[in-house]
Design a protein around this motif. Sequence first.
Motif, PDB file in Angstrom:
ATOM      1  N   ALA A 122     -32.251 155.358  -7.222  1.00 51.80           N
ATOM      2  CA  ALA A 122     -31.408 154.660  -8.191  1.00 51.80           C
ATOM      3  C   ALA A 122     -31.441 153.146  -7.958  1.00 51.80           C
ATOM      4  N   LEU A 123     -31.381 152.749  -6.694  1.00 53.33           N
ATOM      5  CA  LEU A 123     -31.397 151.322  -6.368  1.00 53.33           C
ATOM      6  C   LEU A 123     -32.757 150.701  -6.693  1.00 53.33           C
ATOM      7  N   THR A 124     -33.825 151.460  -6.518  1.00 56.77           N
ATOM      8  CA  THR A 124     -35.169 150.955  -6.780  1.00 56.77           C
ATOM      9  C   THR A 124     -35.340 150.520  -8.227  1.00 56.77           C
ATOM     10  N   SER A 125     -34.798 151.298  -9.155  1.00 52.02           N
ATOM     11  CA  SER A 125     -34.917 150.952 -10.566  1.00 52.02           C
ATOM     12  C   SER A 125     -34.257 149.609 -10.854  1.00 52.02           C
ATOM     13  N   ARG A 126     -33.140 149.319 -10.199  1.00 50.80           N
ATOM     14  CA  ARG A 126     -32.446 148.045 -10.396  1.00 50.80           C
ATOM     15  C   ARG A 126     -33.196 146.910  -9.708  1.00 50.80           C
ATOM     16  N   ILE A 127     -33.680 147.168  -8.502  1.00 51.40           N
ATOM     17  CA  ILE A 127     -34.409 146.165  -7.741  1.00 51.40           C
ATOM     18  C   ILE A 127     -35.708 145.779  -8.441  1.00 51.40           C
ATOM     19  N   SER A 128     -36.401 146.762  -8.999  1.00 56.07           N
ATOM     20  CA  SER A 128     -37.708 146.508  -9.607  1.00 56.07           C
ATOM     21  C   SER A 128     -37.604 145.672 -10.873  1.00 56.07           C
ATOM     22  N   ALA A 129     -36.404 145.518 -11.396  1.00 49.47           N
ATOM     23  CA  ALA A 129     -36.211 144.698 -12.596  1.00 49.47           C
ATOM     24  C   ALA A 129     -36.032 143.220 -12.261  1.00 49.47           C
ATOM     25  N   ARG A 130     -35.876 142.896 -10.975  1.00 48.43           N
ATOM     26  CA  ARG A 130     -35.611 141.510 -10.570  1.00 48.43           C
ATOM     27  C   ARG A 130     -36.927 140.743 -10.407  1.00 48.43           C
ATOM     28  N   LYS A 131     -37.005 139.580 -11.013  1.00 46.14           N
ATOM     29  CA  LYS A 131     -38.239 138.795 -11.028  1.00 46.14           C
ATOM     30  C   LYS A 131     -38.750 138.404  -9.634  1.00 46.14           C
ATOM     31  N   THR A 157     -27.775 169.238  -8.689  1.00 47.55           N
ATOM     32  CA  THR A 157     -27.948 170.275  -9.704  1.00 47.55           C
ATOM     33  C   THR A 157     -29.111 169.880 -10.607  1.00 47.55           C
ATOM     34  N   LEU A 158     -29.630 170.861 -11.331  1.00 48.23           N
ATOM     35  CA  LEU A 158     -30.736 170.583 -12.245  1.00 48.23           C
ATOM     36  C   LEU A 158     -30.291 169.612 -13.333  1.00 48.23           C
ATOM     37  N   GLU A 159     -29.070 169.811 -13.847  1.00 43.48           N
ATOM     38  CA  GLU A 159     -28.554 168.946 -14.911  1.00 43.48           C
ATOM     39  C   GLU A 159     -28.418 167.505 -14.433  1.00 43.48           C
ATOM     40  N   GLN A 160     -27.913 167.325 -13.218  1.00 42.74           N
ATOM     41  CA  GLN A 160     -27.766 165.981 -12.656  1.00 42.74           C
ATOM     42  C   GLN A 160     -29.136 165.303 -12.493  1.00 42.74           C
ATOM     43  N   THR A 161     -30.093 166.078 -12.058  1.00 40.23           N
ATOM     44  CA  THR A 161     -31.422 165.523 -11.804  1.00 40.23           C
ATOM     45  C   THR A 161     -32.114 165.116 -13.097  1.00 40.23           C
ATOM     46  N   ILE A 162     -31.988 165.936 -14.134  1.00 35.91           N
ATOM     47  CA  ILE A 162     -32.578 165.585 -15.432  1.00 35.91           C
ATOM     48  C   ILE A 162     -31.906 164.338 -15.991  1.00 35.91           C
ATOM     49  N   ALA A 163     -30.565 164.266 -15.857  1.00 37.18           N
ATOM     50  CA  ALA A 163     -29.833 163.094 -16.343  1.00 37.18           C
ATOM     51  C   ALA A 163     -30.281 161.831 -15.609  1.00 37.18           C
ATOM     52  N   ALA A 164     -30.542 161.955 -14.313  1.00 37.37           N
ATOM     53  CA  ALA A 164     -30.998 160.807 -13.533  1.00 37.37           C
ATOM     54  C   ALA A 164     -32.385 160.356 -13.985  1.00 37.37           C
ATOM     55  N   VAL A 165     -33.232 161.301 -14.342  1.00 34.49           N
ATOM     56  CA  VAL A 165     -34.574 160.975 -14.839  1.00 34.49           C
ATOM     57  C   VAL A 165     -34.482 160.221 -16.160  1.00 34.49           C
ATOM     58  N   VAL A 166     -33.629 160.707 -17.053  1.00 39.00           N
ATOM     59  CA  VAL A 166     -33.450 160.053 -18.356  1.00 39.00           C
ATOM     60  C   VAL A 166     -32.921 158.631 -18.177  1.00 39.00           C
ATOM     61  N   LYS A 167     -31.956 158.469 -17.263  1.00 36.07           N
ATOM     62  CA  LYS A 167     -31.391 157.139 -17.007  1.00 36.07           C
ATOM     63  C   LYS A 167     -32.451 156.207 -16.437  1.00 36.07           C
ATOM     64  N   ARG A 168     -33.271 156.710 -15.529  1.00 34.65           N
ATOM     65  CA  ARG A 168     -34.337 155.893 -14.933  1.00 34.65           C
ATOM     66  C   ARG A 168     -35.326 155.462 -16.013  1.00 34.65           C
ATOM     67  N   ASP A 169     -35.659 156.363 -16.935  1.00 37.73           N
ATOM     68  CA  ASP A 169     -36.563 156.019 -18.032  1.00 37.73           C
ATOM     69  C   ASP A 169     -36.000 154.862 -18.856  1.00 37.73           C
ATOM     70  N   GLU A 170     -34.715 154.958 -19.190  1.00 37.01           N
ATOM     71  CA  GLU A 170     -34.073 153.924 -20.005  1.00 37.01           C
ATOM     72  C   GLU A 170     -34.105 152.577 -19.294  1.00 37.01           C
ATOM     73  N   GLN A 171     -33.845 152.583 -17.987  1.00 35.44           N
ATOM     74  CA  GLN A 171     -33.861 151.338 -17.219  1.00 35.44           C
ATOM     75  C   GLN A 171     -35.271 150.753 -17.147  1.00 35.44           C
ATOM     76  N   ASP A 172     -36.252 151.597 -16.899  1.00 29.38           N
ATOM     77  CA  ASP A 172     -37.627 151.127 -16.757  1.00 29.38           C
ATOM     78  C   ASP A 172     -38.195 150.600 -18.073  1.00 29.38           C
ATOM     79  N   GLU A 173     -37.831 151.237 -19.176  1.00 27.68           N
ATOM     80  CA  GLU A 173     -38.378 150.853 -20.473  1.00 27.68           C
ATOM     81  C   GLU A 173     -37.697 149.627 -21.072  1.00 27.68           C
ATOM     82  N   SER A 174     -36.471 149.352 -20.626  1.00 32.88           N
ATOM     83  CA  SER A 174     -35.718 148.249 -21.226  1.00 32.88           C
ATOM     84  C   SER A 174     -35.602 147.017 -20.344  1.00 32.88           C
ATOM     85  N   ARG A 175     -36.158 147.064 -19.134  1.00 29.23           N
ATOM     86  CA  ARG A 175     -36.016 145.911 -18.246  1.00 29.23           C
ATOM     87  C   ARG A 175     -36.762 144.702 -18.810  1.00 29.23           C
TER      88      ARG A 175
END
Length: 240
Positions: free
Chosen positions: A105-114, A177-195
Motif C-alpha cells: 500500500a505504501l509503495t503505490s503512494r511512494i511511487s507517485a512522488r517525483k 480475505t479474498l474480498e479485501q485482497t480484490i479491493a486492494a488490487v482495485v485501489k492500487r490500479d486506481e492509484q497507479d493509473e491516476s498518478r
Amino acid sequence: MSDRCAAGRKNGLIVAIDGPSGAGKSTITKLLAERLGYIHIDTGAMFRAIALSVRRAGVAVDDDVSLAALCRRTDIVFVRDNGCCRVMLNGEDVSDAIRTPEISALTSRISARKPVRDSLLELQRRMGEDGGVILEGRDIGTVVFPDAEVKFFLSASAEERGRRRYLELTAKGEAVTLEQTIAAVVKRDEQDESREHAPLRCADDAVEIDSTGLSIDEVLALMEGKVRERQKYCAEKNEK
C-alpha cells in the motif's frame, strides 16, 4: 510491436514488461530471463525497498525534500542466490520484508512522488543500458526505456489478480480475505493509473497479453516466441 533495433547494445535486447499489480509479471519475468540468459531487473522491488526505508525512517510521504535525501543515501542491489534474486537494501536482505500488504500500500503512494521516480529512473537506466535485460514495472516501456526492442503489457482481470494475491498471502500466513485482497488490487490500479508522474498505461507499440485463464507456461511461450523473433530480426538487420 515496432521494428526498432538499437545499435551498440553489448549484451542483447532490452525487454520491457509492464502491467498492473498481480498480473504475474515477476514470475514470468524470472522464467523468461532464465530461458533467454538475460538479467532480471525487478523495478517494483526497488520501489518497495524505498517504501520500506521510508517507513523505517518515519519520513512523510509528501515530504519531497526528505524523500530525495533518503533516496540519495539508499543503496539497492539484486543478488542471485540459488537461482533466486534477492533484494538487498543497504546491505540487508529485505526480499520478504518488502512483500507485506502494508508495504504494498505504501509503495503505490511512494511511487507517485517525483523525487523517488527520478532517483530510481536513473538507476534503472544504468542497470539496463547495455541490454541483455528484462525489466518489469509500470512504466518501463513508456518512460524508463521507450526505445526497448520488445515491450509487453501483461494484464488480467482484477478478480483473477486478487485471487492470485490472496493465495500468495494466505500461504504466508497473512490474515486476509479474498474480498479485501480484490479491493486492494482495485485501489492500487486506481492509484497507479491516476498518478501525476508516469501513470500506468500500455505503450503504443507493446504486445498486450491478458493472462486471465492462461497458464504460466502459455504466457511464457507467447513472450519467448516474440523475443526470439525480434532477436533474429535484429541480428539480420545489424548484419546488413
